[in-house]
Scaffold this motif. Structure first.
Motif, PDB file in Angstrom:
ATOM      1  N   LYS A  20       5.818 -69.904  92.711  1.00  0.00           N
ATOM      2  CA  LYS A  20       6.491 -70.397  91.509  1.00  0.00           C
ATOM      3  C   LYS A  20       5.923 -71.749  91.115  1.00  0.00           C
ATOM      4  CE  LYS A  20      11.025 -71.448  89.519  1.00  0.00           C
ATOM      5  NZ  LYS A  20      12.508 -71.474  89.751  1.00  0.00           N
ATOM      6  N   ALA A  23       2.368 -71.270  89.854  1.00  0.00           N
ATOM      7  CA  ALA A  23       2.334 -70.747  88.485  1.00  0.00           C
ATOM      8  C   ALA A  23       2.521 -71.867  87.468  1.00  0.00           C
ATOM      9  CB  ALA A  23       3.412 -69.684  88.309  1.00  0.00           C
ATOM     10  N   SER A  24       3.324 -72.855  87.795  1.00  0.00           N
ATOM     11  CA  SER A  24       3.603 -73.942  86.849  1.00  0.00           C
ATOM     12  C   SER A  24       2.387 -74.829  86.605  1.00  0.00           C
ATOM     13  CB  SER A  24       4.762 -74.804  87.366  1.00  0.00           C
ATOM     14  OG  SER A  24       4.369 -75.581  88.490  1.00  0.00           O
ATOM     15  N   TYR A  26      -0.618 -73.644  85.906  1.00  0.00           N
ATOM     16  CA  TYR A  26      -1.563 -72.913  85.073  1.00  0.00           C
ATOM     17  C   TYR A  26      -0.998 -72.679  83.673  1.00  0.00           C
ATOM     18  CZ  TYR A  26      -4.414 -71.817  89.162  1.00  0.00           C
ATOM     19  OH  TYR A  26      -5.231 -71.901  90.273  1.00  0.00           O
ATOM     20  N   ALA A  27      -1.871 -72.768  82.669  1.00  0.00           N
ATOM     21  CA  ALA A  27      -1.498 -72.344  81.321  1.00  0.00           C
ATOM     22  C   ALA A  27      -1.303 -70.833  81.314  1.00  0.00           C
ATOM     23  CB  ALA A  27      -2.587 -72.743  80.329  1.00  0.00           C
ATOM     24  N   ALA A  28      -0.480 -70.356  80.388  1.00  0.00           N
ATOM     25  CA  ALA A  28      -0.126 -68.935  80.363  1.00  0.00           C
ATOM     26  C   ALA A  28      -1.354 -68.046  80.230  1.00  0.00           C
ATOM     27  CB  ALA A  28       0.850 -68.665  79.221  1.00  0.00           C
ATOM     28  N   ASP A  29      -2.364 -68.502  79.476  1.00  0.00           N
ATOM     29  CA  ASP A  29      -3.555 -67.688  79.239  1.00  0.00           C
ATOM     30  C   ASP A  29      -4.749 -68.164  80.071  1.00  0.00           C
ATOM     31  OD1 ASP A  29      -3.866 -70.087  77.958  1.00  0.00           O
ATOM     32  OD2 ASP A  29      -4.609 -69.239  76.062  1.00  0.00           O
ATOM     33  N   GLY A  42      -4.657 -64.676  82.840  1.00  0.00           N
ATOM     34  CA  GLY A  42      -3.223 -64.909  82.753  1.00  0.00           C
ATOM     35  C   GLY A  42      -2.633 -65.256  84.105  1.00  0.00           C
ATOM     36  N   VAL A  43      -1.483 -65.900  84.081  1.00  0.00           N
ATOM     37  CA  VAL A  43      -0.856 -66.406  85.298  1.00  0.00           C
ATOM     38  C   VAL A  43      -0.528 -65.276  86.266  1.00  0.00           C
ATOM     39  CG1 VAL A  43       1.172 -67.597  86.220  1.00  0.00           C
ATOM     40  CG2 VAL A  43       0.061 -68.463  84.156  1.00  0.00           C
ATOM     41  N   THR A  44      -0.048 -64.139  85.770  1.00  0.00           N
ATOM     42  CA  THR A  44       0.340 -63.040  86.661  1.00  0.00           C
ATOM     43  C   THR A  44      -0.838 -62.567  87.496  1.00  0.00           C
ATOM     44  OG1 THR A  44       2.090 -62.300  85.157  1.00  0.00           O
ATOM     45  CG2 THR A  44       1.271 -60.713  86.770  1.00  0.00           C
ATOM     46  N   ARG A 113      -2.303 -78.622  82.608  1.00  0.00           N
ATOM     47  CA  ARG A 113      -2.223 -77.277  83.160  1.00  0.00           C
ATOM     48  C   ARG A 113      -3.621 -76.667  83.135  1.00  0.00           C
ATOM     49  NH1 ARG A 113       2.212 -74.324  79.667  1.00  0.00           N
ATOM     50  NH2 ARG A 113       0.833 -75.212  78.077  1.00  0.00           N
ATOM     51  N   THR A 115      -6.573 -74.394  82.463  1.00  0.00           N
ATOM     52  CA  THR A 115      -6.957 -73.367  81.485  1.00  0.00           C
ATOM     53  C   THR A 115      -8.039 -72.444  82.039  1.00  0.00           C
ATOM     54  OG1 THR A 115      -8.585 -74.869  80.498  1.00  0.00           O
ATOM     55  CG2 THR A 115      -6.373 -74.832  79.537  1.00  0.00           C
TER      56      THR A 115
END
Length: 292
Positions: A20, A23-24, A26-29, A42-44, A113, A115
């Motif tokens: 968790k 994940a914070s 990293y940027a979402a993309d 992507g983060v996932t 974050r 990229t």
């Protein structure tokens, strides 16, 4: 957040498997790249990589060796080791301790974050350590060395060294042996993580020059990124060539290879005194048709 604080937070999250918190960072993309592996987008997908890696190699330890801090880019030379607990590249769990020295680059947005993450490591070394490849390779690294930090805020860039690095590559590609050797100190040390050990002195460089000239007579290098931090130059490049001659016992395949490597060079005046190379031996071998 600063680059050093990011690195501390990143290492803490990986060491404790706090995905968790990871994940914070990293940027979402965000995109994670590593030569020879599919991109994680992507983060996932990035978190899936870390979970798979730490599941495969249990009791993992990590430590930084060198950090370069350059504006919105962090470049880390770091080591890891762990216990082979799950299947890896078709090799069943052995509980052997394995590990590598790797290099990672992180680019950041305005909120600090990530990229893009670009990591270089050599899985061939792991297969040697696991005993499934009979070859000389690197030992499991020690993680006790102190970390050296080079920050562009306190170290002025030496842009003339960027020109020297370009000249070094140009001489290699144009097969001008003596001028290329003149770019190095007599006692140069080059630490290529894809070969068994540290190479000291120009004779190693001379041998490598001859080998590469015979194996890849049409070689070129696309220098994708270069940074100057104090007396260091960090260089990312794509080596492109046709495999037209023998290379370490591998006969010519006439295949075109595109090899993504990273070099670090330390300049002492006009010459390179120390160097490091990071890449993926299996990626290059696969492109030459090995294992097919």
């Amino acid at each position: 957040m600063s680059l050093t604080l990011f690195r501390e937070s990143y290492l803490a999250a990986v060491r404790t498997k706090d995905y968790k918190s990871l994940a914070s960072l990293y940027a979402a993309d965000a995109i994670r790249k590593s030569p020879g592996q599919p991109d994680r987008i992507g983060v996932t997908q990035i978190l899936e990589h870390y979970q798979e890696w730490q599941g495969t190699f249990a009791d993992m330890q990590l430590a930084d060796r060198i950090l370069f801090l350059k504006d919105n880019v962090l470049i880390a030379v770091w080591g890891w080791k762990g216990r082979h607990a799950q299947s890896y590249m078709g090799v069943e769990p052995s509980n052997k301790e394995v590990g590598l020295i790797a290099a990672s680059l992180f680019w950041f947005d305005s909120d600090f974050r990530v990229t893009k993450e670009h990591t270089y490591e050599d899985p061939y070394t792991l297969l040697i350590q696991l005993g499934v490849i009979d070859d000389q390779g690197r030992a499991v690294p020690s993680l006790t060395e102190p970390c050296e930090i080079y920050d562009c805020k306190t170290l002025k860039p030496r842009f003339e060294n960027l020109a020297k690095m370009r000249r070094y590559n140009e001489l290699l590609l144009s097969k001008q042996l003596q001028p290329w050797l003149d770019c190095m100190s007599d006692d140069i040390e080059w630490d290529d993580q894809m070969v068994p050990g540290l190479a000291v002195g120009k004779e190693h460089s001379r041998d490598d020059f001859v080998m590469l000239a015979e194996a890849f007579p049409d070689a070129s290098i696309n220098m994708t990124n270069m940074w100057s931090v104090g007396d260091f130059v960090i260089h990312q490049g794509i080596f492109t060539a046709t495999h037209k001659g023998p290379l370490k016992g591998i006969p010519a395949s006439n295949r075109v290879v595109n090899v993504d490597n990273m070099d670090i060079a330390y300049f002492d005046g006009d010459v390179i005194r120390k160097g490091w190379t990071f890449g993926n031996t299996l990626d290059m071998g696969s492109q030459m048709g090995m294992g097919k």
